[in-house]
Design an enzyme around this catalytic site. Sequence first.
Site, PDB file in Angstrom:
ATOM      1  N   SER A  61     -26.597  42.505  22.459  1.00 48.22           N
ATOM      2  CA  SER A  61     -26.505  43.519  23.478  1.00 48.22           C
ATOM      3  C   SER A  61     -26.618  44.851  22.923  1.00 48.22           C
ATOM      4  CB  SER A  61     -25.256  43.232  24.136  1.00 48.22           C
ATOM      5  OG  SER A  61     -25.100  41.746  24.902  1.00 48.22           O
TER       6      SER A  61
ATOM      7  N   ASP B  21      -8.461  54.446   3.517  1.00 46.56           N
ATOM      8  CA  ASP B  21      -9.450  53.366   3.896  1.00 46.56           C
ATOM      9  C   ASP B  21     -10.576  53.227   2.977  1.00 46.56           C
ATOM     10  OD1 ASP B  21      -8.212  52.758   6.364  1.00 46.56           O
ATOM     11  OD2 ASP B  21      -9.157  54.323   7.235  1.00 46.56           O
TER      12      ASP B  21
ATOM     13  N   HIS C 258     -12.611  66.984   9.048  1.00 48.62           N
ATOM     14  CA  HIS C 258     -12.053  65.544   9.082  1.00 48.62           C
ATOM     15  C   HIS C 258     -13.384  64.896   9.622  1.00 48.62           C
ATOM     16  CE1 HIS C 258      -9.832  61.976  10.300  1.00 48.62           C
ATOM     17  NE2 HIS C 258     -10.620  61.900  11.482  1.00 48.62           N
TER      18      HIS C 258
ATOM     19  N   SER D 185     -12.290  50.536   9.440  1.00 49.22           N
ATOM     20  CA  SER D 185     -11.849  52.003   9.484  1.00 49.22           C
ATOM     21  C   SER D 185     -12.454  52.732   8.261  1.00 49.22           C
ATOM     22  CB  SER D 185     -10.412  51.999   9.604  1.00 49.22           C
ATOM     23  OG  SER D 185     -10.239  53.464   9.471  1.00 49.22           O
TER      24      SER D 185
ATOM     25  N   SER E 158     -14.361  60.614  10.404  1.00 48.13           N
ATOM     26  CA  SER E 158     -13.994  59.244  10.525  1.00 48.13           C
ATOM     27  C   SER E 158     -14.807  58.782  11.480  1.00 48.13           C
ATOM     28  CB  SER E 158     -12.395  59.049  10.916  1.00 48.13           C
ATOM     29  OG  SER E 158     -12.617  59.789  12.392  1.00 48.13           O
TER      30      SER E 158
END
Length: 352
Positions: free
Chosen positions: A179, A266, A214, A224, A216
């Site tokens: 998908s 992480d 930052h 993460s 992420s």
Amino acid sequence: MTKTFPKGLFSFLLFLYFSSQVSANDTEITVNPSQHAIFEQCLFKAIKSADKQTTLAQIETACENNIAREILNNNSGQSIELGAMANRMIREKRTAADPYVLTPHKMNYILPFSIVDDINRAAYQGFSTWAEDLKDAEAKFQVSLKIPLLTGHWLNEGDQLFFGFTLKSWWQIYADEISKPFRETNYQPEFFYFTPINYHPWGGNSAFVVGFEHQSNGQSQLLSRGWNRVYVNYLYEKRNFAFSLRPWYRVPEGEKSSPTSGQGDDNPDILDYMGHFELAMAYKHSTDFELSFKGRDNFSTHKGFVEFGITFPLWGKLKGYAQVSSGYGESLIDYNVNQKRFGIGIALTNLL
């Protein structure tokens, strides 16, 4: 015929924040005039002396360039030549006060076709059911904007504080079996301070940037990825060439108590692959072609990343963009995977 000067032009003065004198033969100019008065007086004198074929836009550009040269000169007595980077800043300030215009930060582009030799499928094993159905061909795009936060003089003439935001995404548009998901999206908000400096090696211009950012991917648990860093950036321009050297320091994070914990680092080894600095260059060959380079390296691990880009004309104002890269850290989910990638698409904005 009279014409009203748009407010965006006067916002350019707010960006430069100067208080220097204007050297001219006109005895009507007073010492240390206001920011608006300097621009208005330049326009008035130029309009009186211009021939009938000179447009108002050309006069405004000439006055803006003269003001920018005074800021960069800073009473050094040097003859200052504005480069592609300075001219971009002038163009941006013309529309800075327009609420219907967004100011680009980094390059904005869409690559409908981007092929890579290796995707980090191991990161998705056991977490999703579509890891093996990921395609090496995908779409990639980047959207990057900035907003000036200060409207008055702060530490130096011509300085400014910005908030920037960059979003980069990798879209599995060719993976019909799963998908067509967005495989990875990286979010990069940052605050940075920009100031020109009175340093002109080889007849060029320099500026200094310090910032916090930052980065992420907005995922949780095992997928993460993220980190924070403080950076400084030296910018240099000469004519159609621009150079950037940006070292950084990673803000430390604590260790995770478990792999699925929401607290902690992480990716504790990310500097091994992302390195401690980024070197970038851009060259504007003409209004149609622009070349760019970006590189990183960790001298201890000898792991790095290089990226080359070129814009080229398509039709009308639409420009094509081709990008080739090799190394580690193109995306956060793939930061520890050595990838080679080629993509082609459309440039929404240029670097210069």
